[in-house]
Motif scaffolding. Structure first.
Motif, PDB file in Angstrom:
ATOM      1  N   LEU A  77     -32.354  27.901 -17.428  1.00  0.00           N
ATOM      2  CA  LEU A  77     -33.451  27.082 -18.177  1.00  0.00           C
ATOM      3  C   LEU A  77     -33.699  27.654 -19.729  1.00  0.00           C
ATOM      4  O   LEU A  77     -33.961  26.714 -20.367  1.00  0.00           O
ATOM      5  N   SER A  80     -31.251  25.720 -21.719  1.00  0.00           N
ATOM      6  CA  SER A  80     -31.320  24.625 -22.183  1.00  0.00           C
ATOM      7  C   SER A  80     -32.677  24.206 -22.838  1.00  0.00           C
ATOM      8  O   SER A  80     -33.173  23.103 -22.983  1.00  0.00           O
ATOM      9  N   GLY A  81     -33.298  25.126 -23.300  1.00  0.00           N
ATOM     10  CA  GLY A  81     -34.410  25.028 -24.303  1.00  0.00           C
ATOM     11  C   GLY A  81     -35.708  25.305 -23.537  1.00  0.00           C
ATOM     12  O   GLY A  81     -36.819  24.529 -24.126  1.00  0.00           O
ATOM     13  N   LYS A  82     -35.787  25.543 -22.217  1.00  0.00           N
ATOM     14  CA  LYS A  82     -36.849  25.549 -21.560  1.00  0.00           C
ATOM     15  C   LYS A  82     -37.286  27.230 -20.998  1.00  0.00           C
ATOM     16  O   LYS A  82     -37.147  27.589 -19.842  1.00  0.00           O
ATOM     17  N   GLN A  84     -39.028  29.560 -19.153  1.00  0.00           N
ATOM     18  CA  GLN A  84     -39.939  29.593 -18.092  1.00  0.00           C
ATOM     19  C   GLN A  84     -40.138  30.555 -17.279  1.00  0.00           C
ATOM     20  O   GLN A  84     -40.421  30.472 -16.091  1.00  0.00           O
ATOM     21  N   THR A 138     -29.158  16.447 -20.053  1.00  0.00           N
ATOM     22  CA  THR A 138     -30.653  16.619 -19.804  1.00  0.00           C
ATOM     23  C   THR A 138     -30.894  16.009 -18.602  1.00  0.00           C
ATOM     24  O   THR A 138     -30.233  14.994 -18.124  1.00  0.00           O
ATOM     25  N   ASN A 194     -40.079  20.526 -19.676  1.00  0.00           N
ATOM     26  CA  ASN A 194     -40.714  21.758 -20.577  1.00  0.00           C
ATOM     27  C   ASN A 194     -42.283  22.066 -20.177  1.00  0.00           C
ATOM     28  O   ASN A 194     -42.944  21.490 -20.740  1.00  0.00           O
TER      29      ASN A 194
END
Length: 200
Positions: A77, A80-82, A84, A138, A194
């Motif tokens: 994640l 993928s730019g998240k 968390q 995405t 996100n």
């Protein structure tokens, strides 16, 4: 080779950093409770959920595999730019405690928190696959939602199957599956959206 007649060398210098040079000592991974064969067997059980489950599969519960899976999920994640990490470990902790309480209220024999966390962590494996896909594509779209739904159902089916087999409560499988499905639904939301941006 001896020095002064008393001390004998056991082997090369790097054996000082292992337990292999000490007679009678088990290997380091065995001392830490990490058994790769058991991790492989439990992972294959999750990946093949329709196969008959051995009711003694969780006799040797461990958290090595689940921690690695949670870390891989968070890492995918992140790629993928998240980012968390906190949410994933928070949801995992609160979910494990909640499922532990529910299972002990529902079953006669009961189960310890360690085994609950182990089962939930191993059954996160399909969600880790969705996290890996989110690195390349995405998930905010019809295909992403469909993949997330499939992973929720897969994780829920595997976890509920393990719990009802271990606790011998097969006629209560839907009651067990419902809260587990909600928990994996939270993980799916983390992988699709996100959360940090949404909360801001």
């Amino acid at each position: 080779m001896s020095f002064g007649g008393n001390i004998q060398t056991v082997g090369p210098w790097w054996t000082a950093f292992t337990t292999g040079a000490i007679e009678g000592e088990p290997p380091l991974l065995e001392e830490l409770g990490i058994n790769f064969n058991h991790i492989r067997i439990k992972s294959l059980t999750v990946l093949h959920p329709v196969r008959k489950i051995d009711e003694h599969i969780m006799d040797d519960a461990d958290l090595a595999g689940p921690i690695v899976f949670c870390f891989c999920f968070a890492l995918f994640l992140l790629f993928s730019g998240k980012p968390q990490f906190g949410y994933i470990y928070g949801v995992a902790l609160m979910g494990s405690v909640s499922i532990y309480v529910l299972l002990n209220l529902m079953s006669e024999s009961g189960i310890d928190a360690y085994r609950v966390a182990s089962v939930l962590g191993y059954c996160l494996l399909p969600m880790v696959g969705v996290g890996a896909i989110s690195v390349v594509f995405t998930l905010e779209g019809t295909i992403g939602y469909l993949l997330s739904l499939i992973s929720i159902l897969w994780c829920t089916y595997s976890a509920s199957g393990l719990f009802v087999t271990v606790l011998r409560m097969s006629d209560q499988r839907l009651l067990v599956a419902y809260p587990i499905g909600l928990l994996y639904g939270c993980f799916a939301l983390l992988s699709v959206f996100n959360v940090g941006v949404v909360l801001k």
